[in-house]
Design a protein around this motif. Sequence first.
Motif, PDB file in Angstrom:
ATOM      1  N   SER A 117      -7.258  20.749 -31.190  1.00  0.00           N
ATOM      2  CA  SER A 117      -8.058  20.827 -29.968  1.00  0.00           C
ATOM      3  C   SER A 117      -8.939  19.590 -29.840  1.00  0.00           C
ATOM      4  CB  SER A 117      -8.915  22.093 -29.962  1.00  0.00           C
ATOM      5  OG  SER A 117      -9.838  22.068 -31.025  1.00  0.00           O
ATOM      6  N   ALA A 118      -9.382  19.369 -28.604  1.00  0.00           N
ATOM      7  CA  ALA A 118     -10.328  18.299 -28.297  1.00  0.00           C
ATOM      8  C   ALA A 118     -11.218  18.797 -27.164  1.00  0.00           C
ATOM      9  CB  ALA A 118      -9.602  17.023 -27.879  1.00  0.00           C
ATOM     10  N   LEU A 119     -12.435  18.295 -27.126  1.00  0.00           N
ATOM     11  CA  LEU A 119     -13.386  18.716 -26.109  1.00  0.00           C
ATOM     12  C   LEU A 119     -13.905  17.479 -25.365  1.00  0.00           C
ATOM     13  CD1 LEU A 119     -16.243  21.247 -26.755  1.00  0.00           C
ATOM     14  CD2 LEU A 119     -16.391  19.418 -25.081  1.00  0.00           C
ATOM     15  N   PRO A 120     -13.285  17.124 -24.216  1.00  0.00           N
ATOM     16  CA  PRO A 120     -13.814  16.021 -23.422  1.00  0.00           C
ATOM     17  C   PRO A 120     -14.911  16.507 -22.475  1.00  0.00           C
ATOM     18  CG  PRO A 120     -11.719  16.732 -22.515  1.00  0.00           C
ATOM     19  CD  PRO A 120     -11.981  17.581 -23.738  1.00  0.00           C
ATOM     20  N   ALA A 121     -15.913  15.666 -22.263  1.00  0.00           N
ATOM     21  CA  ALA A 121     -17.011  16.025 -21.361  1.00  0.00           C
ATOM     22  C   ALA A 121     -17.502  14.775 -20.648  1.00  0.00           C
ATOM     23  CB  ALA A 121     -18.151  16.675 -22.136  1.00  0.00           C
ATOM     24  N   TRP A 122     -17.899  14.962 -19.401  1.00  0.00           N
ATOM     25  CA  TRP A 122     -18.447  13.886 -18.567  1.00  0.00           C
ATOM     26  C   TRP A 122     -19.883  14.253 -18.238  1.00  0.00           C
ATOM     27  CZ3 TRP A 122     -18.418   9.181 -16.848  1.00  0.00           C
ATOM     28  CH2 TRP A 122     -18.962   8.849 -15.618  1.00  0.00           C
ATOM     29  N   ASP A 123     -20.814  13.351 -18.517  1.00  0.00           N
ATOM     30  CA  ASP A 123     -22.225  13.661 -18.246  1.00  0.00           C
ATOM     31  C   ASP A 123     -22.753  12.944 -17.013  1.00  0.00           C
ATOM     32  OD1 ASP A 123     -22.633  11.034 -19.041  1.00  0.00           O
ATOM     33  OD2 ASP A 123     -23.693  11.533 -20.887  1.00  0.00           O
ATOM     34  N   GLY A 124     -21.852  12.362 -16.215  1.00  0.00           N
ATOM     35  CA  GLY A 124     -22.265  11.632 -15.035  1.00  0.00           C
ATOM     36  C   GLY A 124     -22.517  10.162 -15.303  1.00  0.00           C
ATOM     37  N   TRP A 125     -22.531   9.790 -16.579  1.00  0.00           N
ATOM     38  CA  TRP A 125     -22.768   8.414 -16.958  1.00  0.00           C
ATOM     39  C   TRP A 125     -21.610   7.874 -17.781  1.00  0.00           C
ATOM     40  CZ3 TRP A 125     -25.558   6.843 -21.856  1.00  0.00           C
ATOM     41  CH2 TRP A 125     -25.768   5.473 -21.909  1.00  0.00           C
ATOM     42  N   ARG A 126     -21.173   8.679 -18.759  1.00  0.00           N
ATOM     43  CA  ARG A 126     -20.049   8.262 -19.587  1.00  0.00           C
ATOM     44  C   ARG A 126     -19.283   9.497 -20.046  1.00  0.00           C
ATOM     45  NH1 ARG A 126     -23.498   6.237 -24.699  1.00  0.00           N
ATOM     46  NH2 ARG A 126     -24.389   8.239 -25.210  1.00  0.00           N
ATOM     47  N   GLY A 127     -18.057   9.250 -20.434  1.00  0.00           N
ATOM     48  CA  GLY A 127     -17.227  10.327 -20.966  1.00  0.00           C
ATOM     49  C   GLY A 127     -17.290  10.327 -22.479  1.00  0.00           C
ATOM     50  N   THR A 128     -17.211  11.494 -23.049  1.00  0.00           N
ATOM     51  CA  THR A 128     -17.240  11.632 -24.494  1.00  0.00           C
ATOM     52  C   THR A 128     -16.143  12.599 -24.920  1.00  0.00           C
ATOM     53  OG1 THR A 128     -19.628  11.288 -24.518  1.00  0.00           O
ATOM     54  CG2 THR A 128     -18.668  12.258 -26.494  1.00  0.00           C
ATOM     55  N   VAL A 129     -15.457  12.231 -25.995  1.00  0.00           N
ATOM     56  CA  VAL A 129     -14.461  13.123 -26.584  1.00  0.00           C
ATOM     57  C   VAL A 129     -15.072  13.676 -27.870  1.00  0.00           C
ATOM     58  CG1 VAL A 129     -12.136  13.358 -27.502  1.00  0.00           C
ATOM     59  CG2 VAL A 129     -12.572  11.740 -25.645  1.00  0.00           C
ATOM     60  N   HIS A 130     -15.330  14.976 -27.843  1.00  0.00           N
ATOM     61  CA  HIS A 130     -15.915  15.651 -29.000  1.00  0.00           C
ATOM     62  C   HIS A 130     -14.844  16.439 -29.733  1.00  0.00           C
ATOM     63  CE1 HIS A 130     -20.049  15.064 -27.482  1.00  0.00           C
ATOM     64  NE2 HIS A 130     -19.558  15.337 -26.294  1.00  0.00           N
ATOM     65  N   ARG A 131     -15.028  16.631 -30.984  1.00  0.00           N
ATOM     66  CA  ARG A 131     -14.336  17.647 -31.776  1.00  0.00           C
ATOM     67  C   ARG A 131     -12.810  17.588 -31.718  1.00  0.00           C
ATOM     68  NH1 ARG A 131     -18.182  20.635 -34.691  1.00  0.00           N
ATOM     69  NH2 ARG A 131     -16.418  21.995 -35.006  1.00  0.00           N
ATOM     70  N   VAL A 132     -12.231  16.425 -31.953  1.00  0.00           N
ATOM     71  CA  VAL A 132     -10.778  16.370 -32.089  1.00  0.00           C
ATOM     72  C   VAL A 132     -10.464  16.876 -33.490  1.00  0.00           C
ATOM     73  CG1 VAL A 132      -8.729  14.908 -32.102  1.00  0.00           C
ATOM     74  CG2 VAL A 132     -10.608  14.416 -30.523  1.00  0.00           C
ATOM     75  N   VAL A 133      -9.835  18.029 -33.540  1.00  0.00           N
ATOM     76  CA  VAL A 133      -9.539  18.652 -34.830  1.00  0.00           C
ATOM     77  C   VAL A 133      -8.108  19.163 -34.836  1.00  0.00           C
ATOM     78  CG1 VAL A 133     -11.923  19.310 -35.310  1.00  0.00           C
ATOM     79  CG2 VAL A 133     -10.453  20.888 -34.081  1.00  0.00           C
ATOM     80  N   LEU A 134      -7.525  19.157 -36.030  1.00  0.00           N
ATOM     81  CA  LEU A 134      -6.193  19.711 -36.236  1.00  0.00           C
ATOM     82  C   LEU A 134      -6.257  20.775 -37.316  1.00  0.00           C
ATOM     83  CD1 LEU A 134      -3.962  16.500 -36.285  1.00  0.00           C
ATOM     84  CD2 LEU A 134      -4.385  18.052 -34.380  1.00  0.00           C
ATOM     85  N   HIS A 135      -5.439  21.801 -37.131  1.00  0.00           N
ATOM     86  CA  HIS A 135      -5.296  22.835 -38.151  1.00  0.00           C
ATOM     87  C   HIS A 135      -4.864  22.142 -39.443  1.00  0.00           C
ATOM     88  CE1 HIS A 135      -3.402  26.121 -40.354  1.00  0.00           C
ATOM     89  NE2 HIS A 135      -4.061  26.963 -39.564  1.00  0.00           N
ATOM     90  N   PRO A 136      -5.364  22.578 -40.600  1.00  0.00           N
ATOM     91  CA  PRO A 136      -5.023  21.911 -41.861  1.00  0.00           C
ATOM     92  C   PRO A 136      -3.520  21.719 -42.096  1.00  0.00           C
ATOM     93  CG  PRO A 136      -6.783  23.477 -42.232  1.00  0.00           C
ATOM     94  CD  PRO A 136      -6.325  23.668 -40.801  1.00  0.00           C
ATOM     95  N   GLN A 137      -2.700  22.641 -41.661  1.00  0.00           N
ATOM     96  CA  GLN A 137      -1.254  22.505 -41.878  1.00  0.00           C
ATOM     97  C   GLN A 137      -0.624  21.435 -40.992  1.00  0.00           C
ATOM     98  OE1 GLN A 137       0.258  26.486 -41.332  1.00  0.00           O
ATOM     99  NE2 GLN A 137      -0.244  27.073 -43.428  1.00  0.00           N
ATOM    100  N   TRP A 138      -1.338  20.954 -39.983  1.00  0.00           N
ATOM    101  CA  TRP A 138      -0.797  19.951 -39.058  1.00  0.00           C
ATOM    102  C   TRP A 138      -1.557  18.624 -39.144  1.00  0.00           C
ATOM    103  CZ3 TRP A 138      -0.164  25.043 -38.258  1.00  0.00           C
ATOM    104  CH2 TRP A 138       1.085  25.472 -37.799  1.00  0.00           C
ATOM    105  N   GLN A 139      -2.475  18.478 -40.079  1.00  0.00           N
ATOM    106  CA  GLN A 139      -3.300  17.278 -40.137  1.00  0.00           C
ATOM    107  C   GLN A 139      -2.514  16.009 -40.448  1.00  0.00           C
ATOM    108  OE1 GLN A 139      -6.639  18.201 -42.656  1.00  0.00           O
ATOM    109  NE2 GLN A 139      -7.756  19.124 -40.967  1.00  0.00           N
ATOM    110  N   GLU A 140      -1.380  16.139 -41.083  1.00  0.00           N
ATOM    111  CA  GLU A 140      -0.565  14.961 -41.388  1.00  0.00           C
ATOM    112  C   GLU A 140       0.192  14.457 -40.165  1.00  0.00           C
ATOM    113  OE1 GLU A 140      -0.695  13.333 -44.311  1.00  0.00           O
ATOM    114  OE2 GLU A 140      -2.248  14.784 -44.850  1.00  0.00           O
TER     115      GLU A 140
END
Length: 112
Positions: A31-54
Amino acid sequence: MTDNVESLAGVLAHPYATVLVALDAGLVVGSALPAWDGWRGTVHRVVLHPQWQEQEDIGLTLIAAAVDWLSRFGTVRVGAPVADTAEARRIWDRAGFRHDPQTCRFTHDIGS
């Protein structure tokens, strides 16, 4: 502190934030959490399940989808608050981001 159902519901209710998920046979593997605050975009919390991290391509796909989602708001620079590790540098570099030591973020200019 903010990893809970209430916080996730708040993100989903916000018009300038979303949660992107990667699925494999119906199982959430990233999953990933993109957010726009009206000034810049930020990508938060890009994570992979441990079995798919490779499988870095899943993370790269999530990052690209987050940048695409943020570009809809006119975002010209995207940042990602990520720990500066060798693994992070490799993945975020592959995604077209560069490390900015002044802000402790990885950044990417859309269109470059």
